[in-house]
Structure formats: C-alpha cells, structure tokens
Design a protein around this motif. Structure first.
Motif, PDB file in Angstrom:
ATOM      1  N   ILE A   1       0.847  -1.188   0.000  1.00 51.27           N
ATOM      2  CA  ILE A   1       0.000   0.000   0.000  1.00 51.27           C
ATOM      3  C   ILE A   1       0.883   1.239   0.000  1.00 51.27           C
ATOM      4  N   LEU A   2       0.554   2.192  -0.883  1.00 53.94           N
ATOM      5  CA  LEU A   2       1.209   3.494  -0.916  1.00 53.94           C
ATOM      6  C   LEU A   2       0.145   4.577  -0.741  1.00 53.94           C
ATOM      7  N   LYS A   3       0.519   5.667  -0.090  1.00 54.25           N
ATOM      8  CA  LYS A   3      -0.399   6.795   0.065  1.00 54.25           C
ATOM      9  C   LYS A   3       0.249   8.044  -0.515  1.00 54.25           C
ATOM     10  N   PHE A   4      -0.458   8.699  -1.437  1.00 55.38           N
ATOM     11  CA  PHE A   4      -0.034   9.991  -1.955  1.00 55.38           C
ATOM     12  C   PHE A   4      -1.219  10.677  -2.620  1.00 55.38           C
ATOM     13  N   ASP A   5      -1.150  12.010  -2.692  1.00 52.31           N
ATOM     14  CA  ASP A   5      -2.199  12.833  -3.303  1.00 52.31           C
ATOM     15  C   ASP A   5      -3.598  12.523  -2.746  1.00 52.31           C
ATOM     16  N   HIS A   6      -3.665  12.240  -1.445  1.00 50.40           N
ATOM     17  CA  HIS A   6      -4.935  11.986  -0.759  1.00 50.40           C
ATOM     18  C   HIS A   6      -5.610  10.680  -1.184  1.00 50.40           C
ATOM     19  N   TYR A   7      -4.854   9.793  -1.805  1.00 51.68           N
ATOM     20  CA  TYR A   7      -5.363   8.470  -2.175  1.00 51.68           C
ATOM     21  C   TYR A   7      -4.576   7.392  -1.439  1.00 51.68           C
ATOM     22  N   GLN A   8      -5.229   6.266  -1.242  1.00 53.79           N
ATOM     23  CA  GLN A   8      -4.564   5.067  -0.742  1.00 53.79           C
ATOM     24  C   GLN A   8      -4.540   4.067  -1.900  1.00 53.79           C
ATOM     25  N   PHE A   9      -3.331   3.735  -2.356  1.00 54.11           N
ATOM     26  CA  PHE A   9      -3.168   2.864  -3.509  1.00 54.11           C
ATOM     27  C   PHE A   9      -2.785   1.450  -3.074  1.00 54.11           C
ATOM     28  N   PHE A  10      -3.587   0.482  -3.483  1.00 56.91           N
ATOM     29  CA  PHE A  10      -3.284  -0.919  -3.256  1.00 56.91           C
ATOM     30  C   PHE A  10      -2.584  -1.436  -4.510  1.00 56.91           C
ATOM     31  N   LEU A  11      -1.326  -1.814  -4.381  1.00 62.05           N
ATOM     32  CA  LEU A  11      -0.533  -2.270  -5.518  1.00 62.05           C
ATOM     33  C   LEU A  11      -0.518  -3.801  -5.537  1.00 62.05           C
ATOM     34  N   THR A  12      -1.096  -4.389  -6.588  1.00 63.77           N
ATOM     35  CA  THR A  12      -1.180  -5.841  -6.716  1.00 63.77           C
ATOM     36  C   THR A  12      -0.933  -6.231  -8.167  1.00 63.77           C
ATOM     37  N   HIS A  13      -0.688  -7.515  -8.391  1.00 64.56           N
ATOM     38  CA  HIS A  13      -0.600  -7.972  -9.779  1.00 64.56           C
ATOM     39  C   HIS A  13      -2.000  -8.186 -10.345  1.00 64.56           C
ATOM     40  N   TYR A  14      -2.781  -8.976  -9.648  1.00 65.83           N
ATOM     41  CA  TYR A  14      -4.152  -9.248 -10.089  1.00 65.83           C
ATOM     42  C   TYR A  14      -5.065  -8.082  -9.695  1.00 65.83           C
ATOM     43  N   PRO A  15      -6.081  -7.777 -10.515  1.00 65.82           N
ATOM     44  CA  PRO A  15      -7.060  -6.762 -10.113  1.00 65.82           C
ATOM     45  C   PRO A  15      -7.708  -7.132  -8.788  1.00 65.82           C
ATOM     46  N   LEU A  16      -7.916  -6.139  -7.959  1.00 69.37           N
ATOM     47  CA  LEU A  16      -8.452  -6.338  -6.615  1.00 69.37           C
ATOM     48  C   LEU A  16      -9.750  -5.543  -6.500  1.00 69.37           C
ATOM     49  N   MET A  17     -10.818  -6.206  -6.131  1.00 68.84           N
ATOM     50  CA  MET A  17     -12.103  -5.521  -5.965  1.00 68.84           C
ATOM     51  C   MET A  17     -12.176  -4.951  -4.547  1.00 68.84           C
ATOM     52  N   LEU A  18     -12.157  -3.630  -4.443  1.00 70.39           N
ATOM     53  CA  LEU A  18     -12.062  -2.971  -3.144  1.00 70.39           C
ATOM     54  C   LEU A  18     -13.410  -2.755  -2.470  1.00 70.39           C
ATOM     55  N   GLY A  19     -14.493  -2.842  -3.226  1.00 66.32           N
ATOM     56  CA  GLY A  19     -15.792  -2.551  -2.654  1.00 66.32           C
ATOM     57  C   GLY A  19     -15.933  -1.054  -2.408  1.00 66.32           C
ATOM     58  N   ILE A  20     -16.798  -0.682  -1.493  1.00 71.05           N
ATOM     59  CA  ILE A  20     -17.002   0.735  -1.187  1.00 71.05           C
ATOM     60  C   ILE A  20     -15.882   1.196  -0.276  1.00 71.05           C
ATOM     61  N   SER A  21     -15.028   2.050  -0.820  1.00 65.84           N
ATOM     62  CA  SER A  21     -13.875   2.506  -0.059  1.00 65.84           C
ATOM     63  C   SER A  21     -13.505   3.903  -0.557  1.00 65.84           C
ATOM     64  N   VAL A  22     -13.555   4.876   0.322  1.00 67.24           N
ATOM     65  CA  VAL A  22     -13.303   6.262  -0.068  1.00 67.24           C
ATOM     66  C   VAL A  22     -11.818   6.483  -0.351  1.00 67.24           C
ATOM     67  N   ASN A  23     -11.529   6.991  -1.541  1.00 71.39           N
ATOM     68  CA  ASN A  23     -10.167   7.355  -1.941  1.00 71.39           C
ATOM     69  C   ASN A  23      -9.186   6.183  -1.962  1.00 71.39           C
ATOM     70  N   SER A  24      -9.704   4.966  -2.109  1.00 72.08           N
ATOM     71  CA  SER A  24      -8.831   3.798  -2.257  1.00 72.08           C
ATOM     72  C   SER A  24      -8.849   3.352  -3.721  1.00 72.08           C
ATOM     73  N   ILE A  25      -7.667   3.125  -4.254  1.00 70.26           N
ATOM     74  CA  ILE A  25      -7.512   2.770  -5.660  1.00 70.26           C
ATOM     75  C   ILE A  25      -6.619   1.546  -5.775  1.00 70.26           C
ATOM     76  N   ASN A  26      -6.983   0.629  -6.643  1.00 73.23           N
ATOM     77  CA  ASN A  26      -6.149  -0.537  -6.922  1.00 73.23           C
ATOM     78  C   ASN A  26      -5.367  -0.305  -8.216  1.00 73.23           C
ATOM     79  N   LEU A  27      -4.042  -0.266  -8.102  1.00 73.04           N
ATOM     80  CA  LEU A  27      -3.169  -0.268  -9.278  1.00 73.04           C
ATOM     81  C   LEU A  27      -2.743  -1.711  -9.510  1.00 73.04           C
TER      82      LEU A  27
END
Length: 202
Positions: A118-144
C-alpha cells in the motif's frame, strides 16, 4: 520520482506480436525488449523508484534464462520494487536477490513483495497488486494492477498500469511510448479522468 508498470513480459515470443490480448506489434523479442528499455530510461532516473506489478519476463526456468532477465534489468534505470506476478517464478526472484545490484548511490536495485503493498499519496490510498483487486465501497482507495494486458476493469477504483493498458488513453489524449512506466502524476490523472468517465455513464 516514483513510477508504476506491469507485464513487461521481456522475451515473450507469444506476446511480441499480439494486438488482441496485448497491444504489441514487434517482429522480434529483441526489438520489443529494447523498445521497453529505451522508453523506460527516457523518463526514469538513476535513483527513481519503479513499482513493477508483476510478470517481468517469459523465459526458460534455468540459470541461463534468469541471467538473461538480470542483464535486461541491469540496463533499466532506477530501483525496481517487484510484486510477484503469475509468470514470475520464485526461482527467478531468488536469483535476482542473490545477484543483487546497486544504484549509483548504493541502494539495493531490487526489492521484493510477494502479494502487494500500500502506498499513500495525493490523498489516495493505492493498493498495488498484480491481479485486479475488488475494493468494494472505499473512499479514496484505488487498486493499481496489471495482469489483464489490453483490458480494463469495469470499475472507477481500478487502474491497469501495465505496458499494454488501454487506460493510458485517460491521459489527455497523449500517445505514450510503449513500455514507458507511469509517473505518480500520470496515475493520479488517470484515476481522476476514469472517475469522471464513470460518473458520466450514470
């Protein structure tokens, strides 16, 4: 600076000329490899960090194959943080760790994460994974992620940062050189533009 990429698939004879699942049009793997190297080094500095979200290469699972990958990685600028992909044998990652290189300032060139981080920058929380990750309802969370090559997840919270991604089109119409990693700024722009795109669809 920090950059993101995935699915380079160096040496992959099957993907070098694949315009359906991937987005590649090369006659040889040598041409494909060199194009990625050149476009990577054009934007990544010697001490920059590149998060590689899996599927580094498609090679023979032996020392000769692993050394070929090491030779390519040695020619790439920056420190590379690897997240294991489904085409990354553990033996390859162990080989790279054993043959660890250093950046010009002495940092370890290769760092490794098995599942993600997990990395945090620009007011986002980025989940870094190889496979796409379904985050559900999560404010400012992004899967790269990578893995799906020339496809995109039908969700505003997933961004494909692989070299074949169609989501580079969110970057204000700019045509990006093949294999060039995405900068932090570009990732944020992709996130914002994809969000705008999905809101228009409602």
């Amino acid at each position: 600076m920090i950059f993101f990429t995935a699915d380079t698939h160096f040496f992959d004879e099957y993907l070098k000329h694949d315009q359906q699942f991937a987005n590649r049009d090369f006659l040889t793997v040598a041409e494909m490899n060199q194009t990625i190297i050149d476009n990577w080094n054009f934007v990544v500095g010697l001490e920059d960090i590149v998060y590689h979200l899996g599927d580094v290469a498609q090679i023979a699972s032996n020392v000769t194959g692993y050394q070929q990958v090491l030779d390519v990685l040695a020619s790439l600028n920056g420190q590379i943080v690897f997240i294991k992909g489904n085409h990354d044998p553990r033996a390859l990652l162990k080989y790279l760790k054993k043959k660890q290189l250093r950046t010009p300032k002495g940092k370890e060139k290769f760092l490794f994460h098995d599942v993600g981080l997990i990395l945090k920058f620009d007011h986002y929380q980025f989940f870094l994974t190889h496979y796409p990750l379904m985050l559900g309802i999560s404010v400012n969370s992004i899967n790269l992620h990578g893995h799906i090559h020339h496809y995109a997840v039908n969700s505003a919270t997933n961004i494909n940062v692989g070299v074949d991604t169609p989501e580079g089109d969110y970057l204000a119409g700019r045509k990006r050189p093949f294999g060039q990693p995405f900068s932090q700024k570009e990732v944020v722009e992709m996130v914002q533009q994809k969000d705008i795109d999905f809101k228009k669809r409602k």
